[in-house]
Design an enzyme around this catalytic site. Structure first.
Site, PDB file in Angstrom:
ATOM      1  N   ASP A  86       0.860  -1.166   0.000  1.00  0.00           N
ATOM      2  CA  ASP A  86       0.000   0.000   0.000  1.00  0.00           C
ATOM      3  C   ASP A  86       0.911   1.236   0.000  1.00  0.00           C
ATOM      4  OD1 ASP A  86      -2.982   0.927   1.943  1.00  0.00           O
ATOM      5  OD2 ASP A  86      -2.192   1.575   0.009  1.00  0.00           O
ATOM      6  N   ASP A 113      -7.701  -7.461   0.697  1.00  0.00           N
ATOM      7  CA  ASP A 113      -6.730  -7.663   1.777  1.00  0.00           C
ATOM      8  C   ASP A 113      -7.391  -7.296   3.087  1.00  0.00           C
ATOM      9  OD1 ASP A 113      -6.328  -4.571   1.401  1.00  0.00           O
ATOM     10  OD2 ASP A 113      -5.322  -5.119   3.279  1.00  0.00           O
ATOM     11  N   CYS A 147     -12.083 -28.985   7.756  1.00  0.00           N
ATOM     12  CA  CYS A 147     -10.910 -28.159   7.453  1.00  0.00           C
ATOM     13  C   CYS A 147      -9.653 -29.019   7.446  1.00  0.00           C
ATOM     14  CB  CYS A 147     -10.783 -27.040   8.486  1.00  0.00           C
ATOM     15  SG  CYS A 147      -9.367 -25.966   8.210  1.00  0.00           S
ATOM     16  N   CYS A 175      -6.463 -27.893   7.752  1.00  0.00           N
ATOM     17  CA  CYS A 175      -5.278 -27.183   8.280  1.00  0.00           C
ATOM     18  C   CYS A 175      -4.685 -27.957   9.462  1.00  0.00           C
ATOM     19  CB  CYS A 175      -5.676 -25.765   8.694  1.00  0.00           C
ATOM     20  SG  CYS A 175      -6.270 -25.607  10.391  1.00  0.00           S
TER      21      CYS A 175
END
Ligand SMILES: Nc1nc2c(CCNCC3CCCCC3)c3[nH]c(NCCc4ccccc4)nc3cc2c(=O)[nH]1
Ligand SMILES: [Zn+2]
Length: 373
Positions: free
Chosen positions: A93, A267, A305, A307
């Site tokens: 940014d 983002d 999930c 993960c």
């Protein structure tokens, strides 16, 4: 890999679309969620772990890095990719937004912004030219124009004046960026919630010409309904053949609603920040692992999930290490939240490609309504 920056549109389903952004450092599958690496690190994550969640690109932070360790030092050390050991694309940014939300004693003029560092009180200046130089020294692949994002609510006159200042700064940013093959410069649309001011901003940016276009000035307190109302018209004001980046968004349902309205990139600090505060994203909504109801629960956070947190640990364990403020708590919950967001993006990319986005979106909201977290 390509030595140029380019965007190829893929499938469309209603306003939603898929695509691929090609850069010399790798491809970015859109719609894309970009994790935030504020001080040259995605907090509590190794770069290889960030990649393992499915992220193709991450954000660097001009404001923080210009103060510490400075852009010049990072440049001397080989640039931000080398410094933080992330060899895929980085978007930075331009710093103005963070100055207005973090720094002290700010002074805004036509030239730019002067401010006092929140770290040591030293005085600094950011202008379109200095922001382009900092982002060049960092070596980021996608550079953002230096802009001014007005705090809402603000009256129409203030919003119009701020937007026109940002368009003058967009011109100066383009001029200062120069000709840098393989690097992209994105313009940032402003104009608050006003359709005509947003149209004026979009026309000004098109006239200058950018590699991508961001919808700025949102997620600044207007609330989801007002943001979606603006997204019902703003993305279509921007060139269809270039990536559209909604800055600072957001919660999972914000992300889904933005993709449904034609946004390609987003983002937000929320998934990683929430991980550190015990807020866990699941298909049924947000779960607070701090709650005592989890202390004997042997189930994973989310049974579907993949993960490491969900494959190897119980809610009881995650409740324990969070309560004990163990470092592994931030590691596992951040990984899970970032992984959840990337799975969300993959699900949307697949649904758009199969032209079943509406059904996917209905199932997304139904799973959150049925609860059972
Ligand atoms: N140039 C520019 N940036 C904006 C940003 C920063 C995007 N994230 C940068 C990223 C760089 C690395 C460090 C972190 C930030 C925004 N963020 C939000 N809302 C966030 C609302 C929010 C959501 C969750 C938690 C805090 C705040 N609205 C934004 C509007 C603009 C804008 O018009 N112009
Ligand atoms: Zn998980």
């Amino acid at each position: 890999m390509s030595d140029r920056f380019s965007f190829a549109l893929g499938a469309t389903d209603g306003k939603a679309r898929t695509g691929v952004i090609s850069t010399p450092r790798g491809e970015i599958r859109t719609p894309a969620f970009m994790p935030v690496g504020t001080a040259a690190t995605v907090k509590a994550m190794l770069p290889e772990s960030v990649r393992a969640t499915g992220a193709d690109i991450l954000l660097g932070n001009t404001y923080h890095l210009m103060l510490r360790p400075t852009a010049e030092r990072i440049d001397r050390l080989g640039g931000l990719h080398r410094f933080m050991n992330w060899d895929r694309p980085i978007l930075t940014d331009s710093g103005g937004f963070q100055v207005m939300s973090l720094a002290g004693l700010r002074k805004l003029t036509e030239r730019g912004v002067t401010f006092k560092s929140h770290i040591d009180g030293s005085r600094h200046e950011l202008t379109p030219e200095r922001s382009m130089e900092i982002q060049r020294l960092l070596g980021s692949d996608i550079v953002m124009c230096f802009d001014e994002c007005p705090a809402l609510p603000a009256d129409r006159t203030r919003i119009a004046e701020s937007m026109r200042l940002s368009m003058r700064w967009a011109e100066r940013s383009r001029e200062a960026f120069g000709d840098r093959p393989g690097h992209a410069l994105f313009g940032i649309q402003q104009g608050g919630l006003e359709e005509d001011l947003r149209a004026e901003s979009a026309a000004a940016l098109r006239g200058i010409g950018f590699d991508g276009y961001a919808v700025g000035g949102l997620a600044v307190g207007e609330g989801q309904a007002a943001m979606f109302g603006c997204l019902d018209f703003a993305p279509a004001q921007l060139p269809e053949d270039k990536p559209r980046y909604l800055m600072g968004v957001g919660k999972p349902d914000d992300i889904v609603g933005a993709v449904a309205r034609g946004i390609d990139m987003m983002d937000c600090v929320l998934p990683s920040r929430s991980g550190r505060t015990g807020q866990v994203f699941t298909r049924h909504g947000v779960l607070n692992i701090k709650n005592a109801r989890h202390q004997d629960d042997p189930r994973p956070l989310d049974e579907k999930c993949g993960c490491p947190a969900c494959r190897n640990y119980s809610r009881a364990y995650l409740h324990h290490v969070f309560r004990s403020q163990e470092i592994i708590s931030s590691m596992l919950l951040t990984w899970h939240n970032l992984y959840y967001c990337q799975e969300l993006m993959q699900g949307m990319r697949d649904a758009i490609a199969a032209e079943s986005f509406a059904a996917w979106q209905a199932a997304f909201h139904a799973a959150r309504a049925e609860g059972d977290i």
